[in-house]
Design a protein around this motif. Structure first.
Motif, PDB file in Angstrom:
ATOM      1  N   VAL A 224      37.009  58.244  28.467  1.00 55.65           N
ATOM      2  CA  VAL A 224      36.608  56.623  28.257  1.00 55.65           C
ATOM      3  C   VAL A 224      36.720  55.746  29.503  1.00 55.65           C
ATOM      4  CG1 VAL A 224      37.119  54.688  26.668  1.00 55.65           C
ATOM      5  CG2 VAL A 224      37.228  57.034  25.800  1.00 55.65           C
ATOM      6  N   PHE A 225      35.769  54.984  29.842  1.00 54.19           N
ATOM      7  CA  PHE A 225      35.865  54.108  30.896  1.00 54.19           C
ATOM      8  C   PHE A 225      35.766  52.634  30.547  1.00 54.19           C
ATOM      9  CE2 PHE A 225      34.034  57.866  32.454  1.00 54.19           C
ATOM     10  CZ  PHE A 225      34.969  58.260  33.658  1.00 54.19           C
ATOM     11  N   ILE A 226      36.473  51.799  30.875  1.00 52.81           N
ATOM     12  CA  ILE A 226      36.449  50.297  30.657  1.00 52.81           C
ATOM     13  C   ILE A 226      35.425  49.604  31.540  1.00 52.81           C
ATOM     14  CG2 ILE A 226      37.777  48.003  30.274  1.00 52.81           C
ATOM     15  CD1 ILE A 226      40.393  49.981  30.623  1.00 52.81           C
ATOM     16  N   MET A 227      34.537  49.065  30.974  1.00 50.68           N
ATOM     17  CA  MET A 227      33.374  48.229  31.695  1.00 50.68           C
ATOM     18  C   MET A 227      33.974  46.743  31.860  1.00 50.68           C
ATOM     19  SD  MET A 227      29.504  47.183  30.778  1.00 50.68           S
ATOM     20  CE  MET A 227      28.768  48.866  30.535  1.00 50.68           C
ATOM     21  N   ILE A 228      34.051  46.853  33.302  1.00 48.86           N
ATOM     22  CA  ILE A 228      34.743  45.381  33.948  1.00 48.86           C
ATOM     23  C   ILE A 228      33.772  44.350  34.136  1.00 48.86           C
ATOM     24  CG2 ILE A 228      36.179  44.521  35.538  1.00 48.86           C
ATOM     25  CD1 ILE A 228      37.783  46.633  33.924  1.00 48.86           C
ATOM     26  N   ASP A 229      32.386  44.689  34.717  1.00 50.43           N
ATOM     27  CA  ASP A 229      31.296  43.855  35.204  1.00 50.43           C
ATOM     28  C   ASP A 229      30.279  44.681  35.298  1.00 50.43           C
ATOM     29  OD1 ASP A 229      30.170  41.580  35.764  1.00 50.43           O
ATOM     30  OD2 ASP A 229      31.436  41.145  37.554  1.00 50.43           O
ATOM     31  N   ARG A 230      29.037  44.087  35.466  1.00 45.32           N
ATOM     32  CA  ARG A 230      27.806  44.761  35.838  1.00 45.32           C
ATOM     33  C   ARG A 230      26.900  43.653  36.290  1.00 45.32           C
ATOM     34  NH1 ARG A 230      24.969  46.367  30.072  1.00 45.32           N
ATOM     35  NH2 ARG A 230      25.164  44.296  29.112  1.00 45.32           N
ATOM     36  N   ALA A 231      25.852  44.072  37.292  1.00 47.19           N
ATOM     37  CA  ALA A 231      25.017  43.066  37.936  1.00 47.19           C
ATOM     38  C   ALA A 231      23.947  43.709  38.445  1.00 47.19           C
ATOM     39  CB  ALA A 231      25.951  42.286  39.029  1.00 47.19           C
ATOM     40  N   VAL A 232      22.879  43.216  39.045  1.00 47.49           N
ATOM     41  CA  VAL A 232      21.918  43.433  39.682  1.00 47.49           C
ATOM     42  C   VAL A 232      22.152  42.972  41.094  1.00 47.49           C
ATOM     43  CG1 VAL A 232      19.317  43.515  40.114  1.00 47.49           C
ATOM     44  CG2 VAL A 232      20.356  43.543  37.487  1.00 47.49           C
ATOM     45  N   LEU A 233      22.074  43.772  42.127  1.00 46.15           N
ATOM     46  CA  LEU A 233      22.668  43.373  43.457  1.00 46.15           C
ATOM     47  C   LEU A 233      21.449  42.805  44.374  1.00 46.15           C
ATOM     48  CD1 LEU A 233      24.740  46.329  44.361  1.00 46.15           C
ATOM     49  CD2 LEU A 233      25.519  44.323  43.630  1.00 46.15           C
ATOM     50  N   HIS A 234      21.652  41.689  45.085  1.00 48.53           N
ATOM     51  CA  HIS A 234      20.720  41.055  46.009  1.00 48.53           C
ATOM     52  C   HIS A 234      21.684  40.913  47.178  1.00 48.53           C
ATOM     53  CE1 HIS A 234      17.986  40.401  42.624  1.00 48.53           C
ATOM     54  NE2 HIS A 234      19.259  39.953  41.860  1.00 48.53           N
ATOM     55  N   PRO A 235      20.865  41.571  48.456  1.00 48.34           N
ATOM     56  CA  PRO A 235      21.944  41.174  49.648  1.00 48.34           C
ATOM     57  C   PRO A 235      21.826  39.965  49.871  1.00 48.34           C
ATOM     58  CG  PRO A 235      20.324  43.199  49.663  1.00 48.34           C
ATOM     59  CD  PRO A 235      19.828  42.433  48.467  1.00 48.34           C
ATOM     60  N   GLY A 236      23.006  39.548  50.418  1.00 50.83           N
ATOM     61  CA  GLY A 236      23.305  38.187  51.051  1.00 50.83           C
ATOM     62  C   GLY A 236      23.558  37.192  49.892  1.00 50.83           C
ATOM     63  N   ASP A 237      23.723  37.813  48.666  1.00 50.57           N
ATOM     64  CA  ASP A 237      24.207  36.820  47.477  1.00 50.57           C
ATOM     65  C   ASP A 237      25.772  36.840  47.705  1.00 50.57           C
ATOM     66  OD1 ASP A 237      24.864  35.364  45.275  1.00 50.57           O
ATOM     67  OD2 ASP A 237      23.444  36.445  44.032  1.00 50.57           O
ATOM     68  N   GLU A 238      26.332  35.889  48.379  1.00 49.20           N
ATOM     69  CA  GLU A 238      27.731  35.612  48.747  1.00 49.20           C
ATOM     70  C   GLU A 238      28.559  35.393  47.459  1.00 49.20           C
ATOM     71  OE1 GLU A 238      29.228  36.595  51.193  1.00 49.20           O
ATOM     72  OE2 GLU A 238      27.380  36.982  52.323  1.00 49.20           O
ATOM     73  N   ASP A 239      27.831  34.623  46.634  1.00 47.52           N
ATOM     74  CA  ASP A 239      28.836  34.248  45.186  1.00 47.52           C
ATOM     75  C   ASP A 239      28.728  35.608  44.115  1.00 47.52           C
ATOM     76  OD1 ASP A 239      28.832  31.748  45.911  1.00 47.52           O
ATOM     77  OD2 ASP A 239      27.011  31.032  44.891  1.00 47.52           O
ATOM     78  N   PHE A 242      31.727  37.696  45.653  1.00 47.48           N
ATOM     79  CA  PHE A 242      32.601  37.078  45.462  1.00 47.48           C
ATOM     80  C   PHE A 242      33.169  37.625  44.165  1.00 47.48           C
ATOM     81  CE2 PHE A 242      35.492  33.550  44.517  1.00 47.48           C
ATOM     82  CZ  PHE A 242      36.380  33.969  45.439  1.00 47.48           C
ATOM     83  N   ARG A 243      32.485  37.370  43.010  1.00 50.20           N
ATOM     84  CA  ARG A 243      32.658  37.456  41.758  1.00 50.20           C
ATOM     85  C   ARG A 243      32.859  39.103  41.599  1.00 50.20           C
ATOM     86  NH1 ARG A 243      27.730  37.826  37.582  1.00 50.20           N
ATOM     87  NH2 ARG A 243      28.302  40.095  37.597  1.00 50.20           N
ATOM     88  N   LEU A 244      32.103  40.124  42.267  1.00 53.31           N
ATOM     89  CA  LEU A 244      32.361  41.358  41.999  1.00 53.31           C
ATOM     90  C   LEU A 244      33.750  41.912  42.819  1.00 53.31           C
ATOM     91  CD1 LEU A 244      28.689  42.893  42.644  1.00 53.31           C
ATOM     92  CD2 LEU A 244      30.094  42.613  40.380  1.00 53.31           C
ATOM     93  N   SER A 245      34.152  41.213  43.688  1.00 58.40           N
ATOM     94  CA  SER A 245      35.512  41.566  44.367  1.00 58.40           C
ATOM     95  C   SER A 245      36.688  41.381  43.379  1.00 58.40           C
ATOM     96  CB  SER A 245      35.633  40.664  45.653  1.00 58.40           C
ATOM     97  OG  SER A 245      35.982  39.240  45.474  1.00 58.40           O
ATOM     98  N   ASP A 246      36.416  40.198  42.385  1.00 50.69           N
ATOM     99  CA  ASP A 246      37.467  40.102  41.362  1.00 50.69           C
ATOM    100  C   ASP A 246      37.487  41.149  40.558  1.00 50.69           C
ATOM    101  OD1 ASP A 246      38.615  37.745  42.414  1.00 50.69           O
ATOM    102  OD2 ASP A 246      37.516  36.500  41.143  1.00 50.69           O
ATOM    103  N   SER A 247      36.019  41.709  40.285  1.00 51.37           N
ATOM    104  CA  SER A 247      35.997  42.730  39.176  1.00 51.37           C
ATOM    105  C   SER A 247      36.618  43.842  39.756  1.00 51.37           C
ATOM    106  CB  SER A 247      34.670  42.814  38.775  1.00 51.37           C
ATOM    107  OG  SER A 247      33.947  41.562  38.362  1.00 51.37           O
ATOM    108  N   VAL A 248      36.189  44.276  40.959  1.00 54.19           N
ATOM    109  CA  VAL A 248      36.853  45.355  41.643  1.00 54.19           C
ATOM    110  C   VAL A 248      38.275  45.444  41.826  1.00 54.19           C
ATOM    111  CG1 VAL A 248      36.960  46.903  43.768  1.00 54.19           C
ATOM    112  CG2 VAL A 248      34.892  45.944  42.895  1.00 54.19           C
ATOM    113  N   GLN A 249      38.808  44.544  41.778  1.00 50.45           N
ATOM    114  CA  GLN A 249      40.600  44.571  41.916  1.00 50.45           C
ATOM    115  C   GLN A 249      41.099  44.644  40.607  1.00 50.45           C
ATOM    116  OE1 GLN A 249      42.022  40.662  43.661  1.00 50.45           O
ATOM    117  NE2 GLN A 249      43.912  41.267  43.893  1.00 50.45           N
ATOM    118  N   THR A 250      40.270  43.998  39.364  1.00 49.53           N
ATOM    119  CA  THR A 250      40.669  44.259  38.100  1.00 49.53           C
ATOM    120  C   THR A 250      40.616  45.727  37.812  1.00 49.53           C
ATOM    121  OG1 THR A 250      40.074  42.069  37.662  1.00 49.53           O
ATOM    122  CG2 THR A 250      40.405  43.347  35.754  1.00 49.53           C
ATOM    123  N   ALA A 251      39.564  46.395  38.322  1.00 48.79           N
ATOM    124  CA  ALA A 251      39.256  47.720  37.961  1.00 48.79           C
ATOM    125  C   ALA A 251      40.330  48.589  38.583  1.00 48.79           C
ATOM    126  CB  ALA A 251      38.005  48.068  38.428  1.00 48.79           C
TER     127      ALA A 251
END
Length: 946
Positions: A224-239, A242-251
């Motif tokens: 079983v895996f907890i889904m923390i976040d999901r997104a479609v990536l766009h190079p250069g999208d700093e925002d 930044f959001r995904l870095s919080d999600s990775v830390q939570t993971a």
């Protein structure tokens, strides 16, 4: 009344030394320390100055006890009020004045380090920089796969996401940790819902937590895996990043150190902030991780010593030329223990073991098999385990002790570090690999080390410090040592040159360096390199004062000062000051006469013939390349070769301990690798290794007690009428027991003042004035001298003083015969140089001449010429020849050409030091060696002397 002008007396002529400028000279006026006779001298600043003269003429009194002592005193005086409170009682050198003195640094030849943990690397501080270097830029590699072990962090994951193609679908997941006892999946999902999570991935399928709870959360099919976040990536999208870095830390937090990325629903990438790989968890490198002096980094088996008390292979198989069938295995030679050998002899043919082949000819695998055994027989490991289990019986405890000795630690293989510290590497080498390289090899490694741009920037300062220090050690002729070499196994000369290299590393300017024979232990070929190092020290802006007897050193000096004319009370005068060419023309000094050829140590008219010899075969320790040599008996044999060529390894690490073990001693001492040693039985009764270690560990030990002359002197004083009247026994004249000694200083003559963070200071006892005894004991006189005055006599003066007392004079005479007529009878053992201590030991053997004639002793000397002037070497040779005339053999490790030319037999190793050494170049007489002067370093320097 006469006129006033009639009373006027001519003013005394001004002393020329008073007219000199202290900014250009260090001025010493009327020095009277020890045997100096109102000696005045001006030392030019920032020059290379050699102080020479007969042994005991006053060189050290001028250089160390006057010049350095005053420089040190004035430096300490500038430090702190705590230090200064003792300076009112500190004795200044007995001198009118010393002007223009600089802060002084003394580099002496004593091996003062007794710590079994201190190494060349730690004493030079190189190891401290190495620990930092490996902790900062070292990479850990798995011993299983060889892959690099890495620990991921949030930045690593975000960088990975930022580099993915545009439009990539990324899901950040965290694995649900295994359920704790008593916890159900329903409870875990309910808790996740409360935390704000809405989805999980079960069996590769995404599901809402609420839906799972509504059907009772059945047992999952898969992880079983907890889904923390999901997104479609766009190079250069700093925002977004930044959001995904919080999600990775939570993971990382929810996944207990693991974060999983699912990419486009068909690819996964796992990141872990744990330092693990191949199912192993590794320690993260830190400074203490590489410290064998710290419990965290030290090998747990040997506790950081590199050796353990175990079964010594050399004792179990003492004669490696024997076969297993003939009884090569010593403990299996008896009828009862021989039962362990029978299965091997019976079944050896089944696994093709050659029981009739000498042990030295067996392959490494075959030798190892004798210890491990197999299904057909039990090996030595099993045998000694069984013996250990029988240790409740005294005979088995005795049996076990017979074969125990210091052996290399099986876990760390002598590197002292915990095993996993060797998984951390820089450019393919671990810290253990680096410290086992010779210094010259380590220098090459750091010069060619491949680092990334970031690593090079981090390591730049550390690598600079390491290479500078390694470079200085290489320049002073120590390129053959390893950083792992124990400090207490170094010779006095090696120890001094390490101190010199450390001083060079500090790059002080405006100081005064005082060195005591830095050429000790150096082949004449290597002395030239040392001169270059001393010149570097002088060119930095320092005054370099060297007490030296080496001809090459005098030739290179800016100024030579000769003290003399004789030793002891006959010395203490300034005989010469000038340049080397001027000294060659001087006829008033022994130094000038020997350098010009007017005097010389004579070559023996004939070389002694020999019949019997020790034969050492297959020496392979350190850099020795399977060397086999003959050591003739009944003659003087000298082992020569450049520094680091393998002389000490051959004699001190192999021959001496192997001989002692064959003769029934030296069981605790490890022996270097060799095949066999023959020619011992009936030819040598025991071995005396006469080294340069102090003659006593206590400051109370002195020459007169060591040669057993003090007992007769104390009896002499107790027989005086006043002593009898006062009821004094010989013990009253001893400073080691209560009775007649001063109780304030306990007979030391000095009181120790402990200085925090500084070396202790020794001050003259105020009660006895340094005379060691009570006043009523000092009242007893023999020929108008008290016991304290007798202890202050030099050996030469004492021999004359006790001329009518043969019991005393006969024991003191050998001290004069070995060139120690200048030392005082009561001189503390810890003030004697290594060479002086060695010659005191030689004198003690000469006093035992009558008893020695019953034995056939092999005397081994390690550079006995240390500290000797040309004129004194003839005396030393006379003493060595006296030992041979008593029926003994003499073996000498030596670089001094005057001793080499007087040998009956020479063994020359080389051609270079370290890895390029270890070959036997020559065996034979000096006359035959000289014929190789175009190809042999020793022969080149010997050619002019034979």
């Amino acid at each position: 009344m006469p006129k006033n002008d009639a009373l006027q007396v001519a003013a005394p002529a001004a002393d020329p030394i008073d007219q000199l400028d202290p900014r250009e000279f260090i001025l010493i006026k009327n020095a009277r320390v020890h045997n100096l006779k109102n000696l005045s001298v001006a030392l030019p600043r920032n020059q290379f100055i050699v102080v020479t003269g007969l042994s005991g003429s006053g060189k050290s009194s001028l250089a160390f006890d006057t010049l350095y002592a005053e420089g040190q005193r004035m430096y300490v005086e500038s430090l702190s009020s705590y230090a200064r409170q003792f300076l009112g009682r500190m004795d200044k050198p007995d001198v009118d004045y010393i002007r223009g003195i600089s802060p002084a640094i003394a580099i002496e030849q004593k091996v003062s380090i007794k710590n079994n943990r201190s190494t060349v690397g730690t004493s030079t501080e190189i190891y401290d920089y190495l620990k930092l270097l490996f902790a900062r830029v070292g990479r850990t590699f798995s011993p299983v796969s060889g892959a690099q072990v890495q620990k991921d962090n949030v930045a690593d994951v975000v960088d990975f996401l930022g580099a993915l193609p545009d439009g990539t679908r990324a899901t950040v997941l965290a694995p649900l940790p295994p359920l704790a006892p008593g916890r159900t999946l329903t409870k875990e999902l309910d808790l996740l819902l409360q935390k704000g999570y809405s989805r999980v991935v079960v069996g590769g399928e995404t599901a809402f937590i609420e839906d799972l709870l509504s059907v009772g959360a059945p047992e999952p099919k898969g992880e079983v895996f907890i889904m923390i976040d999901r997104a479609v990536l766009h190079p250069g999208d700093e925002d977004l990043l930044f959001r995904l870095s919080d999600s990775v830390q939570t993971a990382f937090f929810e996944g207990h150190g693991t974060c999983i990325l699912r990419l486009n629903d068909d690819e996964t990438r796992t990141f872990s902030d744990k330092f693990e790989l191949d199912g192993m968890t590794f320690e993260e490198p830190s400074v203490n991780f590489f410290s064998f002096n710290n419990p965290y980094g030290a090998c747990h088996t040997c506790e950081g010593f590199g050796s353990v008390l175990g079964i010594d292979e050399d004792l179990v198989i003492p004669d490696k030329s024997m076969t297993v069938y003939e009884g090569a295995i010593a403990p299996w030679r008896t009828e009862k223990q021989g039962e362990w050998l029978k299965p091997l002899l019976k079944n050896g043919i089944r696994f093709d073991f050659p029981i009739h082949r000498p042990y030295s000819d067996l392959s490494e695998a075959e030798q190892r098999l004798l210890w491990t055994g197999n299904k057909h027989f039990q090996g030595l490991d099993a045998y000694f385990k069984w013996v250990s289990e029988q240790s409740h019986k005294i005979q088995y405890r005795v049996l076990q002790s017979r074969y125990r000795g210091r052996t290399v630690c099986p876990d760390c293989r002598g590197t002292r570090l915990r095993k996993d510290a060797q998984y951390v590497k820089i450019d393919g080498r671990s810290i253990a690999d680096v410290v086992l390289l010779p210094i010259s090899g380590a220098l090459e490694f750091f010069a060619g080390m491949a680092l990334s741009e970031h690593e090079a920037k981090v390591a730049e300062r550390l690598v600079t410090e390491i290479t500078n220090r390694l470079g200085y050690l290489n320049r002073v002729g120590l390129g053959y040592l390893t950083l792992n070499r124990l400090s207490n196994t170094l010779s006095g000369g090696e120890s001094q040159r390490i101190s010199l290299a450390t001083s060079l590393g500090s790059a002080l300017v405006g100081s005064m360096y005082v060195l005591d024979e830095p050429s000790i232990g150096l082949h004449p070929k290597d002395a030239e390199q040392l001169i270059g190092v001393l010149r570097s020290l002088q060119e930095l802006g320092n005054t370099v004062v060297v007490v030296e007897h080496e001809e090459k050193m005098m030739e290179a000096a800016d100024q030579i000062i000769d003290i003399g004319p004789e030793a002891g009370s006959g010395g203490g005068h300034l005989m010469f000051q000038g340049t080397y060419p001027e000294l060659l023309r001087d006829t008033a000094t022994y130094t000038g006469k020997y350098l010009s050829g007017a005097l010389a140590v004579n070559v023996p008219a004939v070389r002694r013939p020999w019949r019997n010899a020790l034969e050492l075969t297959g020496a392979r320790e350190n850099n020795l390349k399977n060397v086999s040599v003959k050591v003739p008996l009944g003659v003087m044999t000298v082992v020569t070769g450049v520094s680091g060529s393998g002389k000490s390894t051959l004699i001190k690490r192999i021959l001496a301990p192997a001989l002692m073990k064959q003769l029934g001693g030296g069981a605790g001492e490890s022996t270097g690798k060799f095949d066999k040693l023959t020619g011992v039985q009936g030819q040598v009764s025991h071995v005396e290794f006469v080294d340069q270690n102090p003659i006593g560990k206590s400051s109370r030990s002195n020459p007169v007690t060591y040669v057993k002359a003090y007992d007769a002197i104390r009896t002499l004083f107790s027989d005086q009428p006043l002593a009898k009247a006062r009821g004094f026994k010989p013990s009253h004249f001893s400073f080691n027991v209560d009775g007649g000694r001063c109780e304030v200083c306990q007979g030391e003559g000095q009181v120790k003042i402990e200085m925090q963070f500084m070396a202790d200071i020794y001050l003259t006892c105020e009660s006895c004035g340094g005379r060691k005894f009570k006043q009523d004991v000092l009242d007893i006189k023999f020929q108008d001298k008290g016991i304290d005055e007798v202890l202050e006599l030099t050996v030469a003066d004492a021999v004359q003083f006790f001329k009518g007392q043969p019991k005393v004079a006969e024991r003191l005479q050998p001290l004069e015969d070995v060139g120690l007529g200048y030392i005082r009878l009561g001189q503390s053992a810890n003030t004697l140089s290594g060479g002086e201590a060695q010659r005191v030991k030689l004198a003690s053997f000469l006093t035992k001449g009558a008893t020695l004639q019953q034995d056939k002793i092999l005397f081994i000397f390690d550079e006995p010429s240390t500290g000797l002037h040309f004129h004194d070497i003839a005396k030393l040779l006379g003493a060595l020849n006296a030992l041979i005339e008593q029926g003994n053999s003499v073996l000498i490790i030596e670089h001094n050409v005057d001793i080499i030319k007087c040998a009956d037999w020479l063994i020359d190793l080389g051609p270079e030091g370290g890895l390029n050494g270890g070959h036997l170049l020559f065996e034979g007489t000096p006359e035959d060696l000289v014929k190789l002067k175009d190809t042999n370093h020793t022969a080149r320097f010997l050619a002019d002397k034979v």
